[in-house]
Design a protein around this motif. Sequence first.
Motif, PDB file in Angstrom:
ATOM      1  N   ARG A 122      -0.012 -16.706   0.390  1.00 49.09           N
ATOM      2  CA  ARG A 122      -0.170 -15.870   1.574  1.00 49.09           C
ATOM      3  C   ARG A 122       0.162 -14.428   1.224  1.00 49.09           C
ATOM      4  O   ARG A 122       1.000 -14.159   0.368  1.00 49.09           O
ATOM      5  CB  ARG A 122       0.747 -16.327   2.715  1.00 49.09           C
ATOM      6  CG  ARG A 122       0.480 -17.747   3.181  1.00 49.09           C
ATOM      7  CD  ARG A 122      -0.855 -17.842   3.897  1.00 49.09           C
ATOM      8  NE  ARG A 122      -1.092 -19.153   4.446  1.00 49.09           N
ATOM      9  CZ  ARG A 122      -1.930 -20.038   3.939  1.00 49.09           C
ATOM     10  NH1 ARG A 122      -2.612 -19.742   2.859  1.00 49.09           N
ATOM     11  NH2 ARG A 122      -2.103 -21.199   4.510  1.00 49.09           N
ATOM     12  N   ILE A 123      -0.495 -13.509   1.897  1.00 46.52           N
ATOM     13  CA  ILE A 123      -0.270 -12.076   1.680  1.00 46.52           C
ATOM     14  C   ILE A 123       0.103 -11.460   3.022  1.00 46.52           C
ATOM     15  O   ILE A 123      -0.597 -11.668   4.024  1.00 46.52           O
ATOM     16  CB  ILE A 123      -1.524 -11.409   1.094  1.00 46.52           C
ATOM     17  CG1 ILE A 123      -1.852 -12.023  -0.266  1.00 46.52           C
ATOM     18  CG2 ILE A 123      -1.338  -9.900   0.980  1.00 46.52           C
ATOM     19  CD1 ILE A 123      -3.158 -11.588  -0.863  1.00 46.52           C
ATOM     20  N   ARG A 124       1.197 -10.711   3.035  1.00 47.12           N
ATOM     21  CA  ARG A 124       1.625 -10.048   4.271  1.00 47.12           C
ATOM     22  C   ARG A 124       0.615  -8.961   4.642  1.00 47.12           C
ATOM     23  O   ARG A 124       0.083  -8.268   3.773  1.00 47.12           O
ATOM     24  CB  ARG A 124       2.990  -9.421   4.111  1.00 47.12           C
ATOM     25  CG  ARG A 124       4.098 -10.416   3.951  1.00 47.12           C
ATOM     26  CD  ARG A 124       5.451  -9.726   4.010  1.00 47.12           C
ATOM     27  NE  ARG A 124       6.507 -10.613   3.603  1.00 47.12           N
ATOM     28  CZ  ARG A 124       7.078 -11.518   4.401  1.00 47.12           C
ATOM     29  NH1 ARG A 124       6.688 -11.615   5.640  1.00 47.12           N
ATOM     30  NH2 ARG A 124       8.032 -12.293   3.950  1.00 47.12           N
ATOM     31  N   ALA A 125       0.387  -8.785   5.930  1.00 44.86           N
ATOM     32  CA  ALA A 125      -0.543  -7.763   6.409  1.00 44.86           C
ATOM     33  C   ALA A 125      -0.085  -6.370   5.994  1.00 44.86           C
ATOM     34  O   ALA A 125      -0.907  -5.523   5.632  1.00 44.86           O
ATOM     35  CB  ALA A 125      -0.682  -7.858   7.922  1.00 44.86           C
ATOM     36  N   SER A 126       1.222  -6.128   6.006  1.00 42.54           N
ATOM     37  CA  SER A 126       1.740  -4.811   5.619  1.00 42.54           C
ATOM     38  C   SER A 126       1.514  -4.547   4.127  1.00 42.54           C
ATOM     39  O   SER A 126       1.239  -3.415   3.728  1.00 42.54           O
ATOM     40  CB  SER A 126       3.227  -4.706   5.939  1.00 42.54           C
ATOM     41  OG  SER A 126       3.970  -5.659   5.206  1.00 42.54           O
ATOM     42  N   VAL A 127       1.603  -5.591   3.291  1.00 40.46           N
ATOM     43  CA  VAL A 127       1.356  -5.434   1.856  1.00 40.46           C
ATOM     44  C   VAL A 127      -0.113  -5.094   1.615  1.00 40.46           C
ATOM     45  O   VAL A 127      -0.433  -4.240   0.787  1.00 40.46           O
ATOM     46  CB  VAL A 127       1.757  -6.719   1.093  1.00 40.46           C
ATOM     47  CG1 VAL A 127       1.288  -6.677  -0.346  1.00 40.46           C
ATOM     48  CG2 VAL A 127       3.256  -6.917   1.168  1.00 40.46           C
ATOM     49  N   LEU A 128      -1.002  -5.736   2.365  1.00 39.44           N
ATOM     50  CA  LEU A 128      -2.422  -5.433   2.241  1.00 39.44           C
ATOM     51  C   LEU A 128      -2.710  -3.989   2.663  1.00 39.44           C
ATOM     52  O   LEU A 128      -3.465  -3.277   1.994  1.00 39.44           O
ATOM     53  CB  LEU A 128      -3.257  -6.405   3.077  1.00 39.44           C
ATOM     54  CG  LEU A 128      -4.762  -6.232   3.008  1.00 39.44           C
ATOM     55  CD1 LEU A 128      -5.272  -6.419   1.586  1.00 39.44           C
ATOM     56  CD2 LEU A 128      -5.445  -7.196   3.961  1.00 39.44           C
ATOM     57  N   ALA A 129      -2.068  -3.538   3.742  1.00 41.95           N
ATOM     58  CA  ALA A 129      -2.254  -2.161   4.202  1.00 41.95           C
ATOM     59  C   ALA A 129      -1.757  -1.163   3.159  1.00 41.95           C
ATOM     60  O   ALA A 129      -2.414  -0.150   2.894  1.00 41.95           O
ATOM     61  CB  ALA A 129      -1.541  -1.945   5.529  1.00 41.95           C
ATOM     62  N   GLU A 130      -0.600  -1.437   2.537  1.00 36.85           N
ATOM     63  CA  GLU A 130      -0.067  -0.564   1.488  1.00 36.85           C
ATOM     64  C   GLU A 130      -0.990  -0.550   0.275  1.00 36.85           C
ATOM     65  O   GLU A 130      -1.222   0.496  -0.332  1.00 36.85           O
ATOM     66  CB  GLU A 130       1.320  -1.037   1.051  1.00 36.85           C
ATOM     67  CG  GLU A 130       2.399  -0.810   2.072  1.00 36.85           C
ATOM     68  CD  GLU A 130       3.715  -1.460   1.670  1.00 36.85           C
ATOM     69  OE1 GLU A 130       3.892  -1.768   0.466  1.00 36.85           O
ATOM     70  OE2 GLU A 130       4.547  -1.659   2.553  1.00 36.85           O
ATOM     71  N   PHE A 131      -1.510  -1.713  -0.092  1.00 35.69           N
ATOM     72  CA  PHE A 131      -2.431  -1.824  -1.220  1.00 35.69           C
ATOM     73  C   PHE A 131      -3.663  -0.954  -0.985  1.00 35.69           C
ATOM     74  O   PHE A 131      -4.098  -0.217  -1.870  1.00 35.69           O
ATOM     75  CB  PHE A 131      -2.837  -3.289  -1.412  1.00 35.69           C
ATOM     76  CG  PHE A 131      -3.839  -3.514  -2.506  1.00 35.69           C
ATOM     77  CD1 PHE A 131      -3.437  -3.592  -3.828  1.00 35.69           C
ATOM     78  CD2 PHE A 131      -5.182  -3.657  -2.220  1.00 35.69           C
ATOM     79  CE1 PHE A 131      -4.355  -3.800  -4.842  1.00 35.69           C
ATOM     80  CE2 PHE A 131      -6.104  -3.866  -3.219  1.00 35.69           C
ATOM     81  CZ  PHE A 131      -5.688  -3.944  -4.543  1.00 35.69           C
ATOM     82  N   LEU A 132      -4.207  -1.021   0.213  1.00 32.19           N
ATOM     83  CA  LEU A 132      -5.401  -0.239   0.532  1.00 32.19           C
ATOM     84  C   LEU A 132      -5.114   1.254   0.583  1.00 32.19           C
ATOM     85  O   LEU A 132      -5.900   2.060   0.094  1.00 32.19           O
ATOM     86  CB  LEU A 132      -5.999  -0.705   1.856  1.00 32.19           C
ATOM     87  CG  LEU A 132      -6.596  -2.112   1.847  1.00 32.19           C
ATOM     88  CD1 LEU A 132      -7.041  -2.503   3.245  1.00 32.19           C
ATOM     89  CD2 LEU A 132      -7.723  -2.218   0.854  1.00 32.19           C
ATOM     90  N   SER A 133      -3.991   1.645   1.169  1.00 31.21           N
ATOM     91  CA  SER A 133      -3.683   3.069   1.260  1.00 31.21           C
ATOM     92  C   SER A 133      -3.386   3.670  -0.112  1.00 31.21           C
ATOM     93  O   SER A 133      -3.707   4.832  -0.360  1.00 31.21           O
ATOM     94  CB  SER A 133      -2.516   3.308   2.215  1.00 31.21           C
ATOM     95  OG  SER A 133      -1.323   2.763   1.688  1.00 31.21           O
ATOM     96  N   ALA A 134      -2.814   2.878  -1.013  1.00 36.20           N
ATOM     97  CA  ALA A 134      -2.527   3.377  -2.361  1.00 36.20           C
ATOM     98  C   ALA A 134      -3.804   3.581  -3.174  1.00 36.20           C
ATOM     99  O   ALA A 134      -3.824   4.366  -4.116  1.00 36.20           O
ATOM    100  CB  ALA A 134      -1.606   2.412  -3.092  1.00 36.20           C
ATOM    101  N   ARG A 135      -4.859   2.889  -2.794  1.00 36.39           N
ATOM    102  CA  ARG A 135      -6.108   2.976  -3.546  1.00 36.39           C
ATOM    103  C   ARG A 135      -7.207   3.726  -2.813  1.00 36.39           C
ATOM    104  O   ARG A 135      -8.356   3.718  -3.215  1.00 36.39           O
ATOM    105  CB  ARG A 135      -6.578   1.568  -3.901  1.00 36.39           C
ATOM    106  CG  ARG A 135      -5.768   1.029  -5.060  1.00 36.39           C
ATOM    107  CD  ARG A 135      -5.674  -0.465  -5.059  1.00 36.39           C
ATOM    108  NE  ARG A 135      -4.815  -0.916  -6.133  1.00 36.39           N
ATOM    109  CZ  ARG A 135      -3.488  -0.946  -6.071  1.00 36.39           C
ATOM    110  NH1 ARG A 135      -2.879  -0.529  -4.995  1.00 36.39           N
ATOM    111  NH2 ARG A 135      -2.772  -1.387  -7.081  1.00 36.39           N
ATOM    112  N   THR A 136      -6.840   4.393  -1.738  1.00 34.55           N
ATOM    113  CA  THR A 136      -7.807   5.182  -0.983  1.00 34.55           C
ATOM    114  C   THR A 136      -8.006   6.527  -1.672  1.00 34.55           C
ATOM    115  O   THR A 136      -7.046   7.230  -1.973  1.00 34.55           O
ATOM    116  CB  THR A 136      -7.315   5.399   0.463  1.00 34.55           C
ATOM    117  OG1 THR A 136      -7.161   4.126   1.081  1.00 34.55           O
ATOM    118  CG2 THR A 136      -8.297   6.242   1.253  1.00 34.55           C
ATOM    119  N   VAL A 137      -9.243   6.855  -1.933  1.00 34.32           N
ATOM    120  CA  VAL A 137      -9.586   8.106  -2.597  1.00 34.32           C
ATOM    121  C   VAL A 137     -10.062   9.091  -1.542  1.00 34.32           C
ATOM    122  O   VAL A 137     -10.974   8.791  -0.764  1.00 34.32           O
ATOM    123  CB  VAL A 137     -10.696   7.885  -3.654  1.00 34.32           C
ATOM    124  CG1 VAL A 137     -11.081   9.185  -4.307  1.00 34.32           C
ATOM    125  CG2 VAL A 137     -10.245   6.856  -4.673  1.00 34.32           C
TER     126      VAL A 137
END
Length: 72
Positions: free
Chosen positions: A43-58
């Motif tokens: 399982r992946i926490r929703a907050s971890v997914l949000a952080e992952f996406l924001s860290a990789r947003t160009v």
Amino acid sequence: MTPSDPLLSIAQVADLLGTTERFPRRLVAERRIAFVKVGRHVRIRASVLAEFLSARTVQPVTIRRGHLRRAA
């Protein structure tokens, strides 16, 4: 874990990302995203997914017209 930070299954993560399940499974296998093991389930926490996406947003590049060079 809070109700505002639910645990997402691999299928739910893939659906949110618009990818197949293979992509989030690869992220987990390569340890590129934090995850929780619940028995044999991942399982992946929703907050971890949000952080992952924001860290990789160009961010888009803004070009100022005055700094462009002209062709000869």
